[in-house]
Motif scaffolding. Structure first.
Motif, short mmCIF file in Angstrom:
data_model
loop_
_atom_site.label_atom_id
_atom_site.label_comp_id
_atom_site.label_asym_id
_atom_site.label_seq_id
_atom_site.Cartn_x
_atom_site.Cartn_y
_atom_site.Cartn_z
N THR A 48 0.84 -1.20 0.00
CA THR A 48 0.00 0.00 0.00
C THR A 48 0.88 1.25 0.00
N LEU A 83 -2.46 5.49 -2.44
CA LEU A 83 -3.64 4.63 -2.30
C LEU A 83 -4.41 4.99 -1.03
N TYR A 89 -6.42 7.91 -1.81
CA TYR A 89 -7.56 7.50 -2.63
C TYR A 89 -8.67 6.94 -1.76
N GLN A 90 -8.25 6.04 -0.86
CA GLN A 90 -9.23 5.42 0.04
C GLN A 90 -9.92 6.48 0.90
N VAL A 94 -10.36 9.66 0.31
CA VAL A 94 -11.26 10.55 -0.43
C VAL A 94 -12.46 9.81 -0.97
N ARG A 95 -12.20 8.68 -1.64
CA ARG A 95 -13.26 8.02 -2.37
C ARG A 95 -14.11 7.11 -1.51
N PHE A 96 -13.48 6.38 -0.59
CA PHE A 96 -14.23 5.36 0.13
C PHE A 96 -14.71 5.83 1.49
N ASP A 97 -13.83 6.46 2.24
CA ASP A 97 -14.21 6.84 3.60
C ASP A 97 -14.68 8.28 3.69
N PHE A 98 -14.45 9.04 2.62
CA PHE A 98 -14.77 10.46 2.62
C PHE A 98 -14.23 11.13 3.88
N THR A 156 -9.55 17.13 -6.04
CA THR A 156 -10.62 17.34 -5.06
C THR A 156 -10.64 18.79 -4.59
N LEU A 184 -13.04 12.82 -12.22
CA LEU A 184 -13.69 13.50 -11.11
C LEU A 184 -14.69 14.54 -11.59
N ALA A 208 -18.82 4.05 -4.88
CA ALA A 208 -18.33 4.76 -3.70
C ALA A 208 -17.95 6.20 -4.07
N ALA A 209 -17.38 6.37 -5.27
CA ALA A 209 -16.98 7.71 -5.70
C ALA A 209 -18.20 8.59 -5.92
N SER A 240 -19.17 9.83 -2.60
CA SER A 240 -18.21 10.85 -2.16
C SER A 240 -18.49 12.18 -2.83
N LYS A 261 -21.44 13.83 -1.27
CA LYS A 261 -21.09 14.41 0.02
C LYS A 261 -20.30 15.69 -0.15
N LEU A 262 -19.43 15.70 -1.16
CA LEU A 262 -18.61 16.87 -1.43
C LEU A 262 -19.50 18.05 -1.81
N ARG A 308 -10.44 -1.43 -0.08
CA ARG A 308 -10.37 -0.01 0.28
C ARG A 308 -10.60 0.89 -0.93
#
Lengths: 497, 327
Positions: free
Chosen positions: A199, A203, A206-207, A209-213, A350, A444, B64-65, B68, B71-72, B157
């Motif tokens: 990892t 990455l 990425y996790q 931002v994208r997955f856990d916000f 972002t 994005l 998931a994106a 996100s 939410k953004l 993840r």
């Protein structure tokens, strides 16, 4: 102005993300593990690229052969390829089912696996060896031919008197540039790393931002990435500053050393091995791509048009910024040639999104933002080519220009630009090719009717159409190389007839 | 001359008025849904034929994106509907308060009961390892772990199927999940950031099997006429993915959004799904499933954690996954 823009895009976007975050926590064990792995693989990758590049650069510097300049152009190809295309090419050669393993099993050996730290370093060397070769080759070329003659006629050692001091000056810079590139690696490390051991910080970002916000964690990790880069930059600064790498590679000096059979064989071997290592995977991309060409959807045409326009705008931006920064010179060049390399493109994207979205529909700006981002990412490379050339011209002709009162833009236009056509062309080619192959932040921002070619390729891959995706990869590879070739040639036209 | 100009101006005015009256329904979805080959374009045509509106899909990465991005943007979003979240994300999505109940219900053909009134399911599938038919198929995770078979999986993840696999093993093995992962470690060739890379590696022959869906072989069979792929049926049961859509609370066209969600459960939407999204439709169309779907593996047991459980367990489950594989 330009430097302010670079700062806004790199550090400013980080602040924007931070501003939008709800608090910043600490780093967990997983993040620390990611940081350790990131640094370890970046050091190993940079060291391997630089060490392996030395014999190749030496061989290229003292040999002249048919196809030498084509070879040098082709050697640059891995660097400008979309990561996943290059990885697929590498796997076709080194993978479990690749050429190498087929050969080993035919010879009766056991199949080997490249996944793990070894695979990550292998891929990074594949991407960055050409860059290292070019930077070191530039060092060799910069040694005046007279000095070789002098050293040889005095019976002294070329290696001790000329080459080692040159390498000591050039290697830290080459090492640092590649270290920075590998620091922000994402897909390569994960695909070839074999699992969560591999990892990287990118990455983890990425996790976040994208997955856990978890924007706070993303910003913190991005800051860590900047911190690591600053440490690397300072370390390299203390050891020494590089000359930079430039065009002018077709200037082969008549050399008075290295004529023995042993040395000639070593050089031939170095060039052959490097060429095979870099060109075999590319050939596999081409072969697979040919099969897929007929499966390409009609939407490939508008995607090509979009990618080419984005590349054109981004190239113009890069070159303008690089020339303006070179005019200023000094610390601005140093900052702008390192900072963007250390930025996480996801955080920059972002951050821009956070700033732009309340005012505009981000979809409307997708292509423009992509061009801007690509320009930012290409700027360090363009600067490393243009700034030293700019300085040399100023050193040689600056006093003359002063004496006739040539100032400002007129001075650049009349005195400098015509003399740096070759590095300009090379830098523009690099910027165009990098922009063409970059997925960037388009994913994005874009709405579906704004696909660029790399995005189309990913979408084909994501909907089972692997053959068509290989076709798109081939188109992308050809376009990138074409763009590079056109600018690079344009810069050299009538330069050395 | 003056009158002509006035006429032109008048016409322009009428024209703009006409455009303004057609309301636009903006749907955020994942990339694959609105690609040329995905269900998006056909569904857009079908819905526009009956709604007198303009349907606009905005693709934003994977499921998931998409969340996100919403939410953004918060309440400032242009989205009227978000389409393409799965049940592993819905608890998190509901907690944002950005979604509103739609009241849409239908006679779903899901292997499980559906009672959520905010999130409306539109298709579903079973996660499974897809492999060539020539490979001897293991019948459960323990057998797979004991074999020499090589698999490629996705990172939980950064990828929805990757998270699906982690929850699959969690749902099937609970406290033993960590030891299953430790045993699987030597079977895993590599872990990719997303589904595309993993599937690409599998097709290149880098692994014997890849984590995908039981419906994946249908693509090869129907679109490519290639019947060499199959999926492994595991005795533990197979974890499901149910894909859903929901109305964004801040929408300026709530009736239109409700109309779309209702349309989603009808033929005009559902009949498009099987051969574009390569998943099972949430409501089987009257004509049944396309020829070829009957050849697919049908798991004996469907596993699915409730969205609350999935949200609560995914963090620890990912930690266990990482700890086992990072040895």
């Amino acid at each position: 102005m330009v430097i302010a823009l670079v700062l806004v895009l790199t550090l400013g976007t980080l602040l924007a993300v931070l501003w939008r975050a709800e608090g910043v926590g600490g780093l967990g064990r997983a993040e620390w593990a990611a940081i350790r792995f990131t640094v370890l693989q970046a050091i190993l990758s940079a060291a391997a690229s630089v060490v392996l590049a030395i014999p190749v650069a030496r061989a290229l510097s003292r040999r002249r052969f048919r196809g030498r300049s084509v070879l040098i152009t082709l050697l640059g190809a891995p660097f400008i390829l979309p990561v996943i295309v290059a990885v697929m090419g590498l796997l076709a050669v080194f993978g479990r089912n690749g050429l190498l393993n087929d050969a080993i099993s035919m010879a009766g050996g056991d199949r080997i696996s490249i996944y793990g730290l070894g695979g990550v370093v292998l891929a990074h060397v594949f991407f960055n060896l050409p860059l290292a070769v070019r930077m070191i080759l530039q060092g060799w070329i910069a040694i005046p031919a007279e000095r070789f003659r002098l050293v040889v006629s005095l019976g002294a050692s070329v290696s001790a008197m000329l080459e080692r001091p040159m390498l000591r000056a050039v290697l830290p810079g080459a090492f640092m540039a590649i270290f920075l590139i590998c620091l922000t690696s994402f897909a390569v490390a994960l695909v070839l790393g074999g699992g969560p051991k591999a990892t990287t910080v990118e990455l983890a970002i990425y996790q976040a931002v994208r997955f856990d916000f978890d924007l706070g964690r993303a910003a913190l990790l991005a800051a860590v990435q900047f911190g690591l880069s600053i440490i690397a930059a300072l370390a390299a600064w203390f050891i020494t500053v590089p000359e930079g790498f430039g065009a002018g590679l077709d200037r082969v000096l008549p050399r008075w050393d290295g004529a023995s059979l042993w040395e000639r064989s070593c050089d031939a071997l170095a060039i052959a091995l490097a060429a095979a290592f870099l060109i075999l995977p590319l050939s596999m991309v081409v072969i697979k791509g040919m099969i897929g060409l007929s499966d390409l959807p009609a939407s490939v045409w508008p995607a090509i048009a979009r990618s080419v326009s984005v590349a054109a705008v981004s190239t113009a931006l890069t070159i303008t910024a690089a020339v303006l920064l070179s005019m200023r010179g000094g610390r601005a060049v140093g900052v702008a040639s390192a900072l963007p390399l250390a930025a996480s493109s996801l955080v920059v994207g972002t951050g821009l999104f956070v700033v732009v979205q309340p005012m505009f529909n981000p979809g409307k700006l997708a292509l423009l933002v992509t061009a801007l981002m690509n320009a930012l990412m290409a700027l360090p490379f363009a600067l490393r080519v243009i700034a030293p050339a700019f300085e040399r011209v100023e050193a040689d002709y600056g006093r003359l220009a002063d004496s006739i009162g040539l100032k400002g833009w007129a001075r650049v236009r009349i005195s400098v630009l015509p003399r740096i056509r070759k590095p300009l062309g090379f830098a523009a080619g690099l910027a165009a090719a990098l922009s063409m192959g970059d997925l960037g932040v388009i994913a994005l921002f874009a709405t579906s009717d704004q696909q660029t070619l790399p995005l189309l390729m990913y979408q084909l891959m994501g909907s089972y159409r692997t053959d068509a995706a290989s076709g798109a990869a081939l188109v992308l590879l050809s376009l990138s190389l074409c763009a590079f070739w056109i600018f690079d040639r344009g810069g050299r036209a009538d330069a050395d007839a | 001359m003056k009158t002509t100009l006035t006429h032109v101006a008048g016409l322009c005015f009428v024209a703009t008025g006409a455009i303004a009256e057609t309301s636009t329904l903006t749907i955020y979805t994942y990339d694959g849904f609105n690609s040329e080959w995905g269900p998006g374009p056909q569904i857009e045509a079908n819905f526009e034929a009956e709604c007198a509106c303009d349907l606009e899909f905005v693709a934003a990465g994977d499921g998931a994106a998409v969340l996100s991005r919403l939410k953004l943007e918060g309440a400032n979003t242009d989205a009227d509907i978000v389409l393409g979240l799965d049940t592993n994300l819905t608890a998190d999505a509901a907690a944002t308060g950005l979604f509103a109940a739609s009241g849409v219900t239908a006679a779903y053909d899901l292997p499980i009961e559906w009672s959520d009134d905010t999130f409306v399911p539109f298709d579903w599938g079973y996660f499974a390892f897809v492999a060539g038919k020539d490979v001897e198929a293991p019948t459960n995770f323990r057998e797979l772990a004991a074999s020499d078979l090589k698999i490629v999986i996705q990172d939980p993840r950064s990828s929805t199927p990757g998270l699906g696999l982690v929850l699959w093993i969690e749902a099937a093995y609970g406290d033993e999940a960590g030891s299953i992962w430790a045993d699987l470690a030597d079977n895993i060739v590599t872990v990719t950031p997303g589904w595309s890379e993993a599937y690409g590696l599998f097709l290149e022959g880098e692994a014997d099997a890849v984590l995908s869906y039981t419906t994946s072989p249908a693509y090869h069979l129907i679109a490519e006429g290639d019947d060499s792929k199959t999926s492994w049926a595991f005795e533990e049961g197979h974890y499901m993915q149910v894909e859903v859509a929901a109305k964004v609370a801040s929408t300026d066209v709530p009736e239109l959004a409700d109309a779309f969600l209702a349309f989603m459960t009808t033929e005009g939407f559902q009949s498009v799904i099987p051969t574009t999204n390569w998943m099972y439709p949430a409501v089987t169309p009257a004509v049944g499933l396309p020829e070829g779907f009957e050849t697919l593996v049908t798991p004996s047991t469907a596993l699915l954690l409730s969205s609350e459980d999935a949200a609560a367990k995914s963090g620890p489950a990912i930690d266990a996954w990482r700890a086992a594989l990072a040895q």
